[in-house]
Design an enzyme around this catalytic site. Structure first.
Site, PDB file in Angstrom:
ATOM      1  N   SER A  66       0.869  -1.182   0.000  1.00 14.52           N
ATOM      2  CA  SER A  66       0.000   0.000   0.000  1.00 14.52           C
ATOM      3  C   SER A  66       0.901   1.225   0.000  1.00 14.52           C
ATOM      4  CB  SER A  66      -0.854   0.001   1.277  1.00 14.52           C
ATOM      5  OG  SER A  66      -1.545   1.220   1.417  1.00 14.52           O
ATOM      6  N   TYR A  78      -2.339  -0.955  10.373  1.00 14.60           N
ATOM      7  CA  TYR A  78      -2.209  -0.993   8.903  1.00 14.60           C
ATOM      8  C   TYR A  78      -0.884  -0.345   8.490  1.00 14.60           C
ATOM      9  CZ  TYR A  78      -3.941  -0.921   4.034  1.00 14.60           C
ATOM     10  OH  TYR A  78      -4.119  -1.138   2.681  1.00 14.60           O
TER      11      TYR A  78
HETATM   12  N1  LIG Z   1      -8.635  -0.093  -1.389  1.00 16.64           N
HETATM   13  C1  LIG Z   1      -7.582   0.664  -1.187  1.00 16.64           C
HETATM   14  O1  LIG Z   1      -7.700   1.896  -1.154  1.00 16.64           O
HETATM   15  C2  LIG Z   1      -6.211   0.047  -1.030  1.00 16.64           C
HETATM   16  C3  LIG Z   1      -5.102   0.894  -1.107  1.00 16.64           C
HETATM   17  C4  LIG Z   1      -3.828   0.346  -0.954  1.00 16.64           C
HETATM   18  C5  LIG Z   1      -3.672  -1.005  -0.750  1.00 16.64           C
HETATM   19  N2  LIG Z   1      -4.754  -1.815  -0.693  1.00 16.64           N
HETATM   20  C6  LIG Z   1      -4.518  -3.238  -0.480  1.00 16.64           C
HETATM   21  O2  LIG Z   1      -5.031  -3.958  -1.586  1.00 16.64           O
HETATM   22  C7  LIG Z   1      -5.303  -5.305  -1.185  1.00 16.64           C
HETATM   23  C8  LIG Z   1      -6.665  -5.695  -1.677  1.00 16.64           C
HETATM   24  O3  LIG Z   1      -7.617  -4.903  -0.983  1.00 16.64           O
HETATM   25  P1  LIG Z   1      -8.945  -4.317  -1.656  1.00 16.64           P
HETATM   26  O4  LIG Z   1      -8.865  -2.845  -1.577  1.00 16.64           O
HETATM   27  O5  LIG Z   1      -9.207  -4.969  -2.944  1.00 16.64           O
HETATM   28  O6  LIG Z   1      -9.979  -4.703  -0.516  1.00 16.64           O
HETATM   29  P2  LIG Z   1     -11.110  -5.806  -0.424  1.00 16.64           P
HETATM   30  O7  LIG Z   1     -11.527  -5.761   0.990  1.00 16.64           O
HETATM   31  O8  LIG Z   1     -12.082  -5.618  -1.517  1.00 16.64           O
HETATM   32  O9  LIG Z   1     -10.303  -7.167  -0.734  1.00 16.64           O
HETATM   33  C9  LIG Z   1      -9.551  -7.839   0.227  1.00 16.64           C
HETATM   34  C10 LIG Z   1      -9.834  -9.313   0.034  1.00 16.64           C
HETATM   35  O10 LIG Z   1      -8.989 -10.038   0.927  1.00 16.64           O
HETATM   36  C11 LIG Z   1      -9.753 -11.111   1.446  1.00 16.64           C
HETATM   37  N3  LIG Z   1      -9.187 -11.556   2.716  1.00 16.64           N
HETATM   38  C12 LIG Z   1      -9.109 -10.876   3.872  1.00 16.64           C
HETATM   39  N4  LIG Z   1      -8.562 -11.644   4.821  1.00 16.64           N
HETATM   40  C13 LIG Z   1      -8.279 -12.847   4.239  1.00 16.64           C
HETATM   41  C14 LIG Z   1      -7.716 -14.060   4.712  1.00 16.64           C
HETATM   42  N5  LIG Z   1      -7.340 -14.205   5.990  1.00 16.64           N
HETATM   43  N6  LIG Z   1      -7.548 -15.076   3.823  1.00 16.64           N
HETATM   44  C15 LIG Z   1      -7.947 -14.955   2.537  1.00 16.64           C
HETATM   45  N7  LIG Z   1      -8.511 -13.836   2.036  1.00 16.64           N
HETATM   46  C16 LIG Z   1      -8.672 -12.798   2.893  1.00 16.64           C
HETATM   47  C17 LIG Z   1     -11.165 -10.542   1.621  1.00 16.64           C
HETATM   48  O11 LIG Z   1     -12.142 -11.554   1.703  1.00 16.64           O
HETATM   49  C18 LIG Z   1     -11.292  -9.681   0.361  1.00 16.64           C
HETATM   50  O12 LIG Z   1     -11.878 -10.399  -0.721  1.00 16.64           O
HETATM   51  C19 LIG Z   1      -5.131  -5.336   0.329  1.00 16.64           C
HETATM   52  O13 LIG Z   1      -3.871  -5.880   0.651  1.00 16.64           O
HETATM   53  C20 LIG Z   1      -5.187  -3.874   0.719  1.00 16.64           C
HETATM   54  O14 LIG Z   1      -4.511  -3.612   1.925  1.00 16.64           O
HETATM   55  C21 LIG Z   1      -6.030  -1.320  -0.835  1.00 16.64           C
END
Ligand SMILES: NC(=O)c1ccc[n+]([C@@H]2O[C@H](COP(=O)([O-])OP(=O)(O)OC[C@H]3O[C@@H](n4cnc5c(N)ncnc54)[C@H](O)[C@@H]3O)[C@@H](O)[C@H]2O)c1
Length: 263
Positions: A138, A151
């Site tokens: 991130s 986080y």
């Molecule tokens: N959305 C943002 O603004 C953003 C920004 C920077 C980084 N990220 C990172 O991107 C990645 C994806 O996040 P996203 O934004 O698509 O969010 P999201 O919540 O849509 O997706 C996260 C997914 O991870 C799965 N998950 C959570 N815990 C789990 C576990 N123990 N085992 C298996 N699956 C698990 C959830 O079920 C979900 O489908 C994450 O690592 C998040 O930290 C997101």
């Protein structure tokens, strides 16, 4: 690396960024896309939408034996894993009030799961002299996530681990990229914004909130160049430079933004 005829595994593939990667990898000609997530129904829906090259697997990335089984099953089925995307992640929206359970979960999902998946997938990659690890970290891992201490700390650790892996294994044919987006329009951010969380509001005020497909564009470009740091929001590079050159000035600017959002 391009995706043509590649075998890719994506954790956290049931939604948001992971689902966008699954769709895009298939569109780029991947031979197989394994959509793995805690959310079995969500993973199945994504895999069905992607088509016959995709299949869904339910797993908890914090359970090392499940990650090992995912890797072994995929290697048995397709003969190899070319690209492993450790993408599942969790936010807490908590500061010092975060419970030890919150810290533990953030550590296990955001960091330790990357260790476990790399342990499982690396032997096959090293034996073939090639392989790619894409770790979704991130912008919080190179800057800070206002309002979310676990986080911030765990995403910094995830970037540190990815960098360590990149340096340690590059000469053995292993490529590593750390994906560091800022705001992306996924359930993770949408829920924070809907609840009015300060951290989510800071993210929204700091730059564009990208559609996950734009993150997938950046990933395809980053993988093609085999670039370590993949920044879907290019301004994050300028923020990180400012933070490195003038940490006090950087913090003052962020505090000013927080005061403005709170008033
Ligand atoms: N959305 C943002 O603004 C953003 C920004 C920077 C980084 N990220 C990172 O991107 C990645 C994806 O996040 P996203 O934004 O698509 O969010 P999201 O919540 O849509 O997706 C996260 C997914 O991870 C799965 N998950 C959570 N815990 C789990 C576990 N123990 N085992 C298996 N699956 C698990 C959830 O079920 C979900 O489908 C994450 O690592 C998040 O930290 C997101």
């Amino acid at each position: 690396m391009n995706l043509t005829d590649r075998v890719a595994v994506i954790t956290g593939g049931a939604g948001g960024i992971g689902a966008a990667l699954a769709r895009r990898f298939a569109a780029e000609g991947a031979a197989a896309v394994v959509v793995a997530d805690l959310d079995a129904a969500g993973a199945r829906a994504v895999a069905e939408g992607v088509g016959p090259v995709a299949h869904a697997v339910q797993l908890d990335v914090t359970a090392e034996e499940q990650v090992r089984a995912l890797v072994a099953d995929t290697e048995r089925r397709y003969g190899r894993i070319d690209l492993f995307c450790a993408n599942a992640g969790v936010a807490t929206e908590a500061g010092l009030d975060a419970t030890d359970a919150d810290w533990d979960r953030a550590w296990r999902v955001n960091v330790l799961a990357h260790v476990h998946s790399t342990r499982a997938v690396l032997p096959g990659m090293l034996a073939r002299g090639q392989g790619y690890l894409l770790h979704t970290c991130s912008a919080a891992g190179v800057l800070t996530a206002v309002g979310d201490a676990p986080y911030t700390a765990t995403k910094h650790a995830a970037v540190g681990l990815a960098e360590w892996l990149a340096i340690t294994y590059r000469d053995q044919g292993i490529r590593v990229s750390a994906l560091c987006p800022q705001g992306v329009d996924t359930p993770m951010l949408a829920e924070g914004l809907a609840a009015g969380h300060l951290g989510a509001r800071v993210i929204a005020a700091s730059g564009a909130v990208l559609h996950p497909d734009r993150v997938a564009d950046a990933v395809i470009a980053g993988l093609a160049e085999e670039r370590f740091l993949i920044l879907p929001h290019p301004e994050v590079a300028a923020y990180a430079r400012r933070r490195a050159e003038d940490p006090d000035g950087w913090q003052a600017g962020l505090r000013k933004l927080v005061r403005r959002l709170r008033s």
